[in-house]
Design a protein around this motif. Structure first.
Motif, PDB file in Angstrom:
ATOM      1  N   VAL A   1       0.851  -1.187   0.000  1.00 27.56           N
ATOM      2  CA  VAL A   1       0.000   0.000   0.000  1.00 27.56           C
ATOM      3  C   VAL A   1       0.888   1.239   0.000  1.00 27.56           C
ATOM      4  CG1 VAL A   1      -1.671   1.294   1.386  1.00 27.56           C
ATOM      5  CG2 VAL A   1      -1.992  -1.128   1.050  1.00 27.56           C
ATOM      6  N   LEU A   2       0.515   2.247  -0.819  1.00 29.55           N
ATOM      7  CA  LEU A   2       1.356   3.449  -0.964  1.00 29.55           C
ATOM      8  C   LEU A   2       0.549   4.719  -0.659  1.00 29.55           C
ATOM      9  CD1 LEU A   2       2.006   1.648  -4.069  1.00 29.55           C
ATOM     10  CD2 LEU A   2       4.101   2.717  -3.298  1.00 29.55           C
ATOM     11  N   PRO A   3       0.204   4.960   0.595  1.00 31.19           N
ATOM     12  CA  PRO A   3      -0.601   6.145   0.939  1.00 31.19           C
ATOM     13  C   PRO A   3       0.219   7.429   1.001  1.00 31.19           C
ATOM     14  CG  PRO A   3      -0.108   4.884   2.908  1.00 31.19           C
ATOM     15  CD  PRO A   3       0.509   4.124   1.766  1.00 31.19           C
ATOM     16  N   SER A   4      -0.472   8.565   0.858  1.00 27.81           N
ATOM     17  CA  SER A   4       0.137   9.880   1.091  1.00 27.81           C
ATOM     18  C   SER A   4      -0.301  10.343   2.479  1.00 27.81           C
ATOM     19  CB  SER A   4      -0.339  10.893   0.051  1.00 27.81           C
ATOM     20  OG  SER A   4       0.313  10.662  -1.165  1.00 27.81           O
ATOM     21  N   PHE A   5       0.668  10.645   3.340  1.00 24.10           N
ATOM     22  CA  PHE A   5       0.330  10.915   4.744  1.00 24.10           C
ATOM     23  C   PHE A   5      -0.663  12.064   4.910  1.00 24.10           C
ATOM     24  CE2 PHE A   5       1.171  12.946   8.896  1.00 24.10           C
ATOM     25  CZ  PHE A   5       0.555  11.965   9.664  1.00 24.10           C
ATOM     26  N   GLU A   6      -0.507  13.110   4.091  1.00 24.04           N
ATOM     27  CA  GLU A   6      -1.409  14.269   4.212  1.00 24.04           C
ATOM     28  C   GLU A   6      -2.883  13.846   4.095  1.00 24.04           C
ATOM     29  OE1 GLU A   6      -0.493  17.280   1.338  1.00 24.04           O
ATOM     30  OE2 GLU A   6      -1.801  18.743   2.290  1.00 24.04           O
ATOM     31  N   ASP A   7      -3.173  12.987   3.108  1.00 23.14           N
ATOM     32  CA  ASP A   7      -4.551  12.498   2.909  1.00 23.14           C
ATOM     33  C   ASP A   7      -4.993  11.631   4.077  1.00 23.14           C
ATOM     34  OD1 ASP A   7      -4.550  13.646   0.434  1.00 23.14           O
ATOM     35  OD2 ASP A   7      -4.446  11.765  -0.696  1.00 23.14           O
ATOM     36  N   GLU A   8      -4.096  10.771   4.522  1.00 18.85           N
ATOM     37  CA  GLU A   8      -4.460   9.814   5.584  1.00 18.85           C
ATOM     38  C   GLU A   8      -4.739  10.544   6.888  1.00 18.85           C
ATOM     39  OE1 GLU A   8      -4.613   6.397   4.768  1.00 18.85           O
ATOM     40  OE2 GLU A   8      -4.161   7.108   2.737  1.00 18.85           O
ATOM     41  N   ALA A   9      -3.929  11.579   7.169  1.00 18.87           N
ATOM     42  CA  ALA A   9      -4.121  12.354   8.401  1.00 18.87           C
ATOM     43  C   ALA A   9      -5.446  13.099   8.331  1.00 18.87           C
ATOM     44  CB  ALA A   9      -2.963  13.329   8.581  1.00 18.87           C
ATOM     45  N   LEU A  10      -5.717  13.668   7.162  1.00 20.00           N
ATOM     46  CA  LEU A  10      -6.929  14.470   6.997  1.00 20.00           C
ATOM     47  C   LEU A  10      -8.194  13.616   7.040  1.00 20.00           C
ATOM     48  CD1 LEU A  10      -7.653  17.426   6.417  1.00 20.00           C
ATOM     49  CD2 LEU A  10      -7.535  16.906   3.973  1.00 20.00           C
ATOM     50  N   HIS A  11      -8.172  12.484   6.376  1.00 15.83           N
ATOM     51  CA  HIS A  11      -9.408  11.729   6.201  1.00 15.83           C
ATOM     52  C   HIS A  11      -9.550  10.508   7.102  1.00 15.83           C
ATOM     53  CE1 HIS A  11     -10.172  14.460   2.991  1.00 15.83           C
ATOM     54  NE2 HIS A  11      -9.113  14.058   2.315  1.00 15.83           N
ATOM     55  N   PHE A  12      -8.437   9.989   7.616  1.00 15.65           N
ATOM     56  CA  PHE A  12      -8.541   8.881   8.579  1.00 15.65           C
ATOM     57  C   PHE A  12      -8.180   9.360   9.989  1.00 15.65           C
ATOM     58  CE2 PHE A  12      -8.559   5.940   4.937  1.00 15.65           C
ATOM     59  CZ  PHE A  12      -9.432   4.960   5.390  1.00 15.65           C
ATOM     60  N   GLY A  13      -7.743  10.605  10.108  1.00  6.01           N
ATOM     61  CA  GLY A  13      -7.424  11.153  11.429  1.00  6.01           C
ATOM     62  C   GLY A  13      -6.133  10.615  12.025  1.00  6.01           C
ATOM     63  N   ASP A  14      -5.217  10.109  11.198  1.00  2.82           N
ATOM     64  CA  ASP A  14      -3.953   9.566  11.728  1.00  2.82           C
ATOM     65  C   ASP A  14      -3.110  10.694  12.335  1.00  2.82           C
ATOM     66  OD1 ASP A  14      -4.792   7.160  10.725  1.00  2.82           O
ATOM     67  OD2 ASP A  14      -3.469   7.197   8.970  1.00  2.82           O
ATOM     68  N   ALA A  15      -2.664  10.492  13.568  1.00  4.43           N
ATOM     69  CA  ALA A  15      -1.895  11.534  14.264  1.00  4.43           C
ATOM     70  C   ALA A  15      -0.430  11.514  13.849  1.00  4.43           C
ATOM     71  CB  ALA A  15      -2.012  11.342  15.764  1.00  4.43           C
ATOM     72  N   SER A  16       0.032  10.402  13.284  1.00  3.19           N
ATOM     73  CA  SER A  16       1.447  10.286  12.908  1.00  3.19           C
ATOM     74  C   SER A  16       1.579   9.277  11.776  1.00  3.19           C
ATOM     75  CB  SER A  16       2.262   9.793  14.107  1.00  3.19           C
ATOM     76  OG  SER A  16       1.806   8.485  14.445  1.00  3.19           O
ATOM     77  N   ILE A  17       2.765   9.288  11.151  1.00  3.45           N
ATOM     78  CA  ILE A  17       3.037   8.307  10.095  1.00  3.45           C
ATOM     79  C   ILE A  17       2.974   6.895  10.670  1.00  3.45           C
ATOM     80  CG2 ILE A  17       4.925   7.442   8.614  1.00  3.45           C
ATOM     81  CD1 ILE A  17       5.538  10.458   8.058  1.00  3.45           C
ATOM     82  N   ASP A  18       3.433   6.769  11.907  1.00  4.86           N
ATOM     83  CA  ASP A  18       3.377   5.458  12.561  1.00  4.86           C
ATOM     84  C   ASP A  18       1.930   4.978  12.685  1.00  4.86           C
ATOM     85  OD1 ASP A  18       4.878   3.354  13.683  1.00  4.86           O
ATOM     86  OD2 ASP A  18       3.976   3.886  15.626  1.00  4.86           O
ATOM     87  N   ALA A  19       1.019   5.916  12.977  1.00  6.98           N
ATOM     88  CA  ALA A  19      -0.398   5.533  13.107  1.00  6.98           C
ATOM     89  C   ALA A  19      -0.926   5.023  11.762  1.00  6.98           C
ATOM     90  CB  ALA A  19      -1.215   6.728  13.582  1.00  6.98           C
ATOM     91  N   THR A  20      -0.498   5.661  10.663  1.00  4.49           N
ATOM     92  CA  THR A  20      -0.909   5.196   9.322  1.00  4.49           C
ATOM     93  C   THR A  20      -0.380   3.779   9.088  1.00  4.49           C
ATOM     94  OG1 THR A  20      -0.862   7.469   8.492  1.00  4.49           O
ATOM     95  CG2 THR A  20      -0.776   5.722   6.844  1.00  4.49           C
ATOM     96  N   ILE A  21       0.891   3.584   9.418  1.00  7.36           N
ATOM     97  CA  ILE A  21       1.495   2.259   9.206  1.00  7.36           C
ATOM     98  C   ILE A  21       0.774   1.194  10.047  1.00  7.36           C
ATOM     99  CG2 ILE A  21       3.600   0.896   9.638  1.00  7.36           C
ATOM    100  CD1 ILE A  21       5.175   3.435   8.737  1.00  7.36           C
ATOM    101  N   GLN A  22       0.506   1.516  11.308  1.00 12.09           N
ATOM    102  CA  GLN A  22      -0.153   0.533  12.186  1.00 12.09           C
ATOM    103  C   GLN A  22      -1.553   0.197  11.679  1.00 12.09           C
ATOM    104  OE1 GLN A  22       1.561  -1.151  14.112  1.00 12.09           O
ATOM    105  NE2 GLN A  22       3.301   0.240  13.927  1.00 12.09           N
ATOM    106  N   ARG A  23      -2.264   1.210  11.184  1.00 10.11           N
ATOM    107  CA  ARG A  23      -3.625   0.973  10.691  1.00 10.11           C
ATOM    108  C   ARG A  23      -3.606   0.025   9.487  1.00 10.11           C
ATOM    109  NH1 ARG A  23      -6.307   3.850   7.184  1.00 10.11           N
ATOM    110  NH2 ARG A  23      -4.907   5.626   7.372  1.00 10.11           N
ATOM    111  N   TYR A  24      -2.685   0.255   8.542  1.00 13.71           N
ATOM    112  CA  TYR A  24      -2.629  -0.644   7.375  1.00 13.71           C
ATOM    113  C   TYR A  24      -2.077  -2.018   7.744  1.00 13.71           C
ATOM    114  CZ  TYR A  24      -4.359   3.006   4.384  1.00 13.71           C
ATOM    115  OH  TYR A  24      -5.183   3.950   3.818  1.00 13.71           O
TER     116      TYR A  24
END
Ligand code: AMP
Length: 303
Positions: free
Chosen positions: A191-214
């Motif tokens: 999976v190749l997400p862009s952090f800006e989108d993930e923070a805005l739309h999934f509410g991820d507080a950090s890049i680590d949060a994005t990684i943990q969610r996926y």
């Protein structure tokens, strides 16, 4: 290694301002852009195909000719009687760009309407790429069809790459968007997400949060892009950070993420070294944001 890279999604007719009230016609769309950069970066022994649906009008003919000209295979593309491609126009006001879309009745919305054709296309490929935009334009039923074919490809050991490419206006609501994008990720191995989108739309507080969610969705390999602030890779639990390239003047960020994905995958398929692939892709994306337009010619990419 050699094989077939298959990108699945919608390409639209693009109308941009050419001055004096004139419009310039082009073709673009996130998954097509990624196919373009994969084609530019992969050696000739790889074929790159696009999977979509087009109509039987003159614009669809032109679009297919444009793909062929770019070295992107069209043999798997569905043609639907009486339909036409979607269209968008870029307007310029005080240097700010805005977009108008006419895509609700586009042929591409039916790209997964025939499950047998979709299965044949995916079965013929070694690597499959699709995005949140691909899922967003499909009916519920057709999105399920695509997701189940992607899961099948992943289960058979193929590389299935997914960019969430979150565009809320394409979805009927946030719950549906969150659920379907999460299913897209679940069906992918990379999976190749862009952090800006993930923070805005999934509410991820950090890049680590994005990684943990996926990771919690069962994704093995994750590449989080973060604009000029670098790329965080987590491949099977091993984390690496790669800096973005310095760009003197950012001219147009259209297709930065799409070009990164195409270049990353092209490099990674030839040599499974994810940090090296990210360094290469960061160079290509830096060239792309230094030029106008979504599709920058191979000669300007330094590849
Ligand atoms: P994004 O989707 O905005 O995170 O951008 C995708 C990729 O494009 C990033 O991972 C960078 O490699 C590259 N990129 C985007 N914006 C810039 C920038 N301002 N300077 C350098 N590289 C960039």
């Amino acid at each position: 290694m050699s094989g077939r890279f298959l990108s699945i999604g919608e390409c639209m007719v693009e109308l941009s301002q050419a001055g004096a009230g004139l419009l310039r016609k082009g073709f673009a769309g996130d998954t097509l852009n990624t196919a373009w950069y994969a084609r530019a970066c992969l050696p000739a022994k790889w074929s790159v195909d696009y999977f979509t649906a087009v109509g039987d009008d003159a614009m669809s003919d032109e679009m297919l000719a444009f793909f062929e000209e770019a070295g992107i295979g069209t043999g798997l593309i569905r043609r639907i009687k009486g339909k036409a491609p979607g269209l968008y126009m870029i307007s310029l006001k005080n240097g700010e760009r805005s977009f108008s879309y006419w895509r609700e009745s586009a042929a591409a919305r039916q790209l997964a309407a025939d499950p047998d054709i979709l299965r044949q296309a995916i079965e013929s490929a070694d690597v499959i790429y699709f995005s949140g935009i691909t899922l967003a334009i499909l009916s519920h039923n057709d999105a399920d069809t695509l997701l189940s074919e992607a899961r099948r490809a992943k289960a058979s050991g193929k590389l299935v790459a997914f960019d969430p490419n979150i565009r809320p206006r394409l979805w009927s609501g946030y719950d549906e968007m969150h659920a379907t994008i999460s299913e897209g990720a679940r069906a992918a191995s990379l999976v190749l997400p862009s952090f800006e989108d993930e923070a805005l739309h999934f509410g991820d507080a950090s890049i680590d949060a994005t990684i943990q969610r996926y990771r919690a969705l069962g994704v093995r390999d994750i590449v989080v892009k973060n604009g000029a602030d670098g790329i965080t890779l987590n491949f099977g639990g091993t984390e690496t950070f790669v800096a973005s390239e310095k760009v003197e003047t950012v001219v147009d960020t259209t297709s930065a993420g799409d070009s990164f994905n195409g270049a990353f995958l092209a490099h990674y398929l030839e040599r499974p070294d994810a940090p090296a692939a990210a360094r290469f892709a960061a160079k290509v994306a830096a060239r792309v944001v230094s030029e106008h337009g979504a599709l920058v010619a191979k000669g300007k990419l330094g590849v």
